[in-house]
Scaffold this motif. Structure first.
Motif, PDB file in Angstrom:
ATOM      1  N   ASN A 172       2.450   1.720  -3.405  1.00 21.30           N
ATOM      2  CA  ASN A 172       1.450   2.193  -4.367  1.00 21.30           C
ATOM      3  C   ASN A 172       1.125   3.664  -4.163  1.00 21.30           C
ATOM      4  O   ASN A 172       0.930   4.404  -5.126  1.00 21.30           O
ATOM      5  CB  ASN A 172       0.180   1.353  -4.295  1.00 21.30           C
ATOM      6  CG  ASN A 172       0.350   0.020  -4.969  1.00 21.30           C
ATOM      7  OD1 ASN A 172       1.142  -0.132  -5.890  1.00 21.30           O
ATOM      8  ND2 ASN A 172      -0.393  -0.967  -4.508  1.00 21.30           N
ATOM      9  N   GLU A 173       1.053   4.103  -2.912  1.00 18.62           N
ATOM     10  CA  GLU A 173       0.786   5.518  -2.632  1.00 18.62           C
ATOM     11  C   GLU A 173       1.909   6.400  -3.172  1.00 18.62           C
ATOM     12  O   GLU A 173       1.648   7.464  -3.737  1.00 18.62           O
ATOM     13  CB  GLU A 173       0.611   5.744  -1.130  1.00 18.62           C
ATOM     14  CG  GLU A 173      -0.671   5.195  -0.575  1.00 18.62           C
ATOM     15  CD  GLU A 173      -0.735   5.241   0.944  1.00 18.62           C
ATOM     16  OE1 GLU A 173       0.218   5.752   1.581  1.00 18.62           O
ATOM     17  OE2 GLU A 173      -1.738   4.756   1.500  1.00 18.62           O
ATOM     18  N   GLN A 206       9.200   8.363 -11.986  1.00 17.83           N
ATOM     19  CA  GLN A 206       9.449   9.745 -12.384  1.00 17.83           C
ATOM     20  C   GLN A 206      10.789   9.907 -13.110  1.00 17.83           C
ATOM     21  O   GLN A 206      11.042  10.937 -13.701  1.00 17.83           O
ATOM     22  CB  GLN A 206       9.392  10.674 -11.172  1.00 17.83           C
ATOM     23  CG  GLN A 206      10.552  10.499 -10.218  1.00 17.83           C
ATOM     24  CD  GLN A 206      10.383  11.355  -8.957  1.00 17.83           C
ATOM     25  OE1 GLN A 206       9.303  11.835  -8.713  1.00 17.83           O
ATOM     26  NE2 GLN A 206      11.447  11.520  -8.214  1.00 17.83           N
ATOM     27  N   ARG A 254       0.838  -1.200   0.000  1.00 16.77           N
ATOM     28  CA  ARG A 254       0.000   0.000   0.000  1.00 16.77           C
ATOM     29  C   ARG A 254       0.875   1.254   0.000  1.00 16.77           C
ATOM     30  O   ARG A 254       0.615   2.200  -0.744  1.00 16.77           O
ATOM     31  CB  ARG A 254      -0.919  -0.003   1.226  1.00 16.77           C
ATOM     32  CG  ARG A 254      -1.962   1.080   1.220  1.00 16.77           C
ATOM     33  CD  ARG A 254      -2.906   1.014   2.426  1.00 16.77           C
ATOM     34  NE  ARG A 254      -3.311  -0.320   2.798  1.00 16.77           N
ATOM     35  CZ  ARG A 254      -2.930  -0.947   3.914  1.00 16.77           C
ATOM     36  NH1 ARG A 254      -2.123  -0.369   4.767  1.00 16.77           N
ATOM     37  NH2 ARG A 254      -3.351  -2.168   4.179  1.00 16.77           N
ATOM     38  N   GLU A 289       3.937   5.661  -5.680  1.00 13.91           N
ATOM     39  CA  GLU A 289       3.851   5.623  -7.151  1.00 13.91           C
ATOM     40  C   GLU A 289       2.685   6.454  -7.651  1.00 13.91           C
ATOM     41  O   GLU A 289       2.814   7.190  -8.632  1.00 13.91           O
ATOM     42  CB  GLU A 289       3.726   4.191  -7.633  1.00 13.91           C
ATOM     43  CG  GLU A 289       3.779   4.069  -9.138  1.00 13.91           C
ATOM     44  CD  GLU A 289       3.745   2.638  -9.623  1.00 13.91           C
ATOM     45  OE1 GLU A 289       3.485   2.445 -10.808  1.00 13.91           O
ATOM     46  OE2 GLU A 289       3.983   1.725  -8.812  1.00 13.91           O
ATOM     47  N   ASP A 290       1.535   6.369  -6.980  1.00  7.20           N
ATOM     48  CA  ASP A 290       0.359   7.146  -7.388  1.00  7.20           C
ATOM     49  C   ASP A 290       0.612   8.653  -7.262  1.00  7.20           C
ATOM     50  O   ASP A 290       0.046   9.445  -8.026  1.00  7.20           O
ATOM     51  CB  ASP A 290      -0.861   6.763  -6.572  1.00  7.20           C
ATOM     52  CG  ASP A 290      -1.375   5.365  -6.907  1.00  7.20           C
ATOM     53  OD1 ASP A 290      -0.960   4.804  -7.950  1.00  7.20           O
ATOM     54  OD2 ASP A 290      -2.176   4.828  -6.111  1.00  7.20           O
ATOM     55  N   ALA A 291       1.451   9.046  -6.310  1.00  7.40           N
ATOM     56  CA  ALA A 291       1.769  10.456  -6.128  1.00  7.40           C
ATOM     57  C   ALA A 291       2.837  10.941  -7.096  1.00  7.40           C
ATOM     58  O   ALA A 291       3.219  12.103  -7.083  1.00  7.40           O
ATOM     59  CB  ALA A 291       2.218  10.708  -4.682  1.00  7.40           C
ATOM     60  N   GLY A 292       3.347  10.030  -7.926  1.00  8.68           N
ATOM     61  CA  GLY A 292       4.354  10.405  -8.914  1.00  8.68           C
ATOM     62  C   GLY A 292       5.773  10.239  -8.430  1.00  8.68           C
ATOM     63  O   GLY A 292       6.715  10.683  -9.074  1.00  8.68           O
TER      64      GLY A 292
END
Length: 147
Positions: free
Chosen positions: A135-136, A146, A132, A138-141
């Motif tokens: 993933n957070e 990046q 989790r 990665e989801d935030a960039g």
């Protein structure tokens, strides 16, 4: 052989030892999770041991949770050091000291990140928390996406 009197009842047994396949597989799963890693080790476990004794209880908490918290704190400290560095650069006073603090905070955040990446969780909840958390990020960039 005794018969069950209904679908939901179990006939009494005269044997104090559970020799069922289900008990054997449960002990095998426990032995595998505990590091024994073989059915032979599971076969050695006595059948009269209560289930509460054979279920593993971790003597210490999963390190994944502490490392996630440490990584979050290190990232916050690093962001604060970057902000202080920016303010010092704007004023032109003490920017070398602010640069050093920022670099130290960055190195510490990277050390904690590496520790988190190389320390396996010891519980299923720890595995889920690490996934989790990744993933957070990665989801935030963040992360390798990046670059």
């Amino acid at each position: 052989m005794t018969q069950a009197d209904s679908v939901h009842s179990t006939p009494p047994t005269n044997t104090p030892v559970d020799t069922t396949r289900r008990r054997f597989l449960a002990v095998a799963a426990f032995a595998s999770a505990a590091g024994a890693g073989s059915l032979a080790a599971a076969a050695m476990a006595p059948n009269d041991v209560p289930q509460a004794v054979t279920i593993p209880m971790h003597s210490r908490p999963d390190p994944a949770f502490a490392l996630i918290a440490e990584k979050l704190a290190a990232d916050i400290a690093h962001c604060e050091a970057i902000d202080a560095q920016d303010k010092a650069d704007e004023r032109g006073i003490g920017s070398d000291e602010a640069d050093d603090r920022c670099e130290a905070a960055c190195l510490y955040a990277n050390e904690v990140e590496w520790k988190l990446a190389t320390t396996p969780p010891t519980t299923l909840a720890g595995v889920a928390a690490v996934l989790r958390f990744a993933n957070e990020i990665e989801d935030a960039g963040g992360g390798m996406a990046q670059y």
